[in-house]
Design an enzyme around this catalytic site. Structure first.
Site, PDB file in Angstrom:
ATOM      1  N   ASN A 115      -3.643   0.126  -2.802  1.00 23.34           N
ATOM      2  CA  ASN A 115      -5.086   0.055  -2.649  1.00 23.34           C
ATOM      3  C   ASN A 115      -5.705   1.191  -3.473  1.00 23.34           C
ATOM      4  OD1 ASN A 115      -7.792   0.263  -1.675  1.00 23.34           O
ATOM      5  ND2 ASN A 115      -7.173  -0.775   0.211  1.00 23.34           N
ATOM      6  N   PRO A 116      -6.653   0.904  -4.370  1.00 23.71           N
ATOM      7  CA  PRO A 116      -7.251   1.966  -5.187  1.00 23.71           C
ATOM      8  C   PRO A 116      -7.832   3.118  -4.373  1.00 23.71           C
ATOM      9  CG  PRO A 116      -7.824  -0.162  -6.086  1.00 23.71           C
ATOM     10  CD  PRO A 116      -7.126  -0.433  -4.773  1.00 23.71           C
ATOM     11  N   SER A 117      -8.199   2.863  -3.119  1.00 21.44           N
ATOM     12  CA  SER A 117      -8.721   3.969  -2.295  1.00 21.44           C
ATOM     13  C   SER A 117      -7.648   5.033  -2.069  1.00 21.44           C
ATOM     14  CB  SER A 117      -9.219   3.432  -0.950  1.00 21.44           C
ATOM     15  OG  SER A 117      -8.161   2.883  -0.189  1.00 21.44           O
TER      16      SER A 117
ATOM     17  N   GLY B 106      -1.148  -7.461   3.242  1.00 18.71           N
ATOM     18  CA  GLY B 106       0.043  -8.114   3.755  1.00 18.71           C
ATOM     19  C   GLY B 106      -0.088  -9.623   3.774  1.00 18.71           C
TER      20      GLY B 106
ATOM     21  N   HIS C 126     -10.397  -5.702   8.809  1.00 16.54           N
ATOM     22  CA  HIS C 126      -9.381  -6.756   8.814  1.00 16.54           C
ATOM     23  C   HIS C 126      -9.385  -7.455  10.176  1.00 16.54           C
ATOM     24  CE1 HIS C 126      -7.938  -5.461   4.997  1.00 16.54           C
ATOM     25  NE2 HIS C 126      -7.390  -4.334   5.427  1.00 16.54           N
TER      26      HIS C 126
ATOM     27  N   ASN D  17       0.783  -1.232   0.000  1.00 17.49           N
ATOM     28  CA  ASN D  17       0.000   0.000   0.000  1.00 17.49           C
ATOM     29  C   ASN D  17       0.820   1.290   0.000  1.00 17.49           C
ATOM     30  OD1 ASN D  17      -2.436  -1.357  -0.183  1.00 17.49           O
ATOM     31  ND2 ASN D  17      -2.638  -1.534   2.043  1.00 17.49           N
TER      32      ASN D  17
END
Length: 410
Positions: free
Chosen positions: A250-252, A338, A384, A228
C-alpha cells in the site's frame, strides 16, 4: 380343609408357562436386534453437548478438531457434533453435507449471531475439504467474464498502449497519460496465465495466524501471495512461512514508513530483500496521490540493481473486482488487498488456500486475538468490510471453491 379343583391348577401352570415362553422370546428378539443393528449405532455417531464435558463410552473429557479435521482431546469446546470416528470425515458424507448446508443456509451475516456462525464453522472442521470442480469452475468462469486477471490484473504494454489516457480507479475525473518513459516500465504482457499454478496460498495478516504453525504448509504451495509488506522474519516463520512470489504494498506504507522514498531509499530496499525474488505489486492508479510514490519504487530498485519485478494493478481490473464483490454483498469504501489477491488467485491457480483471513476480534473458539499476527493496529473504521469478506470465504469453502484455514497446521 377345602378341596382344590385339579383343573384350576393345570390352567394356572399353563398360563405361567406361556408367560415364561413369551418373556424368553422377547429377550431373544431384542438380543438379535442388538447384534444385527448395534454396529450401525456406532457408525451413525451420537450428537451430544461436549461443551459441558460429558463422557461417551471410554472417551473422557471434551473434544475439538485440528484444521484438517482430525479429532483431538482438549479443553476447548469444539462444536456441536461428534462422530465416534478417528480422523476427518469424507467430504460427501451425509453429516458433512448437512454441516456445509448449515453454513450455506445463512444467506447474510446478520441472519445469525457471530457465535452461532463460529459454532457452525467449528463443526465443519470434522470434514475433509475437497475442491468441488463444478462449483469452482462456475465461479472462475464468472470471474473470467467480469475481471479477467490473466489479461488485466497488471497494467501492461499490451492492455495499455503508449499514449493511453488511463482513468484512475477512484479519482475517475483524473487522467494519467501514458508517456514513453512510463510505458517502458510496464511489462510487455501479463507474466501469468490462466490456471498456471496447481496450488496457491494467499496469506492474509490476521491474528488467527499466530501460533498456527502453518509456515511449512504455506511454503509448500506452488505460488504464494502476501499483502502489504508483512514481516516474515525468523520470529514469525513457523506460523507464516517465508516463500513469497507476489507481495502488495500500500503506498501509504511507503509514505509513512519510508518518507515517500525521498530519503529512506536504502532501508526500503533492505526490507524488500527479505522477500528475495518476490514481485512487488502496487495500486499506482488507485488515485492521483499514489502514482508518483508507486513509480518511484521501480526507480529505487533499478538504482540498487535489484532483480525484483515491479507491477501495477490495472485500475479497470480493480473497478471490475469491486463491482463483482458488491453484488456478493461486500459493501465497503474499498475492498481489501487480500480480497483482490484471492480474486486473482482463483483465475491463476487450480486450487486456492487462504491463511490469515479472519475478520473477527476472536477466533472460532471465542478467544480474543490481535488484529494482525505481528501487532494489534486496526484499520480505519468502516474502510474495509472484513467480516463480510470472510463470510463470503466461508461460503466458498463450504461449496468447495477454495479452502479457508483457521486452525493449527500439522
Amino acid at each position: 380343609m377345602g378341596y382344590a379343583d385339579p383343573s384350576s391348577s393345570r390352567d394356572l401352570l399353563g398360563n405361567r408357562t406361556l408367560f415364561f415362553i413369551f418373556i424368553c422370546a422377547f429377550a431373544l428378539v431384542t438380543l438379535l436386534q442388538e447384534i444385527l443393528y448395534g454396529g450401525n449405532y456406532i457408525k451413525r455417531g451420537l450428537q451430544f453437548s461436549w461443551q459441558s464435558g460429558e463422557e461417551l463410552g471410554n472417551w473422557t473429557g471434551i473434544f475439538n478438531f485440528t484444521d484438517d479435521g482430525a479429532v483431538k482431546t482438549g479443553s476447548d469446546a469444539g462444536g456441536r457434533y461428534f462422530e465416534f470416528y478417528e480422523g476427518p470425515m469424507d467430504f460427501n458424507s451425509s453429516k458433512c453435507l448437512q454441516l456445509r448446508q448449515d453454513i450455506i443456509n445463512v444467506k447474510v451475516l446478520s441472519m445469525v449471531k457471530e457465535t452461532e456462525l463460529f459454532d457452525r464453522w467449528k463443526s465443519l472442521q470434522i470434514c475433509k475439504w475437497e475442491m468441488n470442480v463444478t462449483e469452482a469452475n462456475t465461479f472462475k468462469s464468472q470471474l473470467s467474464r467480469c475481471c479477467n486477471a490473466p489479461s488485466f490484473l497488471f497494467t501492461t504494454q499490451k492492455n495499455t498502449p503508449l499514449g493511453t489516457k488511463l482513468r484512475y480507479e477512484v479519482d475517475t475525473s483524473g487522467i494519467f497519460q501514458i508517456s514513453p518513459e512510463i510505458f517502458k516500465i510496464f511489462p510487455k504482457e501479463m507474466p501469468y496465465y490462466r490456471s498456471q499454478f496447481k496450488k496457491c496460498a494467499v496469506v492474509g495478516n490476521g491474528g488467527i495466524l499466530k501460533n498456527s504453525k502453518c509456515g511449512k504448509e504455506i511454503d509448500n504451495a506452488d505460488f504464494v501471495f502476501r499483502c502489504n509488506l508483512p514481516p516474515i522474519s525468523a520470529k514469525y516463520m513457523a506460523d507464516v512461512g517465508m516463500k513469497t512470489d507476489v507481495v502488495t504494498i500500500n503506498p501509504s506504507i511507503i509514505t509513512e514508513r519510508f518518507q515517500k522514498l525521498e530519503k529512506w531509499r536504502k532501508p526500503f530496499y533492505d526490507v524488500l530483500q527479505g522477500y528475495e525474488n518476490a514481485s512487488i505489486l502496487l495500486p499506482a492508479f488507485y488515485n492521483t496521490r499514489n502514482t508518483d510514490v508507486s513509480i518511484r519504487v521501480k526507480y529505487v530498485l533499478d538504482d540498487f540493481a535489484s532483480q525484483q519485478s515491479v507491477y501495477y494493478f490495472h485500475p479497470q481490473y480493480l473497478i471490475n473486482v469491486s463491482r463483482f464483490w458488491l453484488l456478493q454483498g461486500v459493501r465497503a469504501k474499498r475492498i481489501s488487498s487480500g480480497l483482490i489477491l484471492v480474486t486473482a488467485a482463483l483465475e491463476l491457480c487450480d486450487e486456492v488456500h487462504l491463511y490469515g483471513f479472519w475478520g473477527f476480534p476472536m477466533n472460532p473458539s471465542g478467544i480474543f486475538i490481535t488484529h494482525h499476527y505481528y501487532d494489534n493496529v486496526k484499520p480505519r473504521p468502516g474502510f474495509h468490510a472484513m467480516p463480510s469478506e470472510i463470510f463470503n470465504f466461508i461460503h466458498m469453502h463450504s461449496k468447495g471453491i477454495l479452502r479457508v484455514h483457521t486452525g493449527t497446521c500439522f
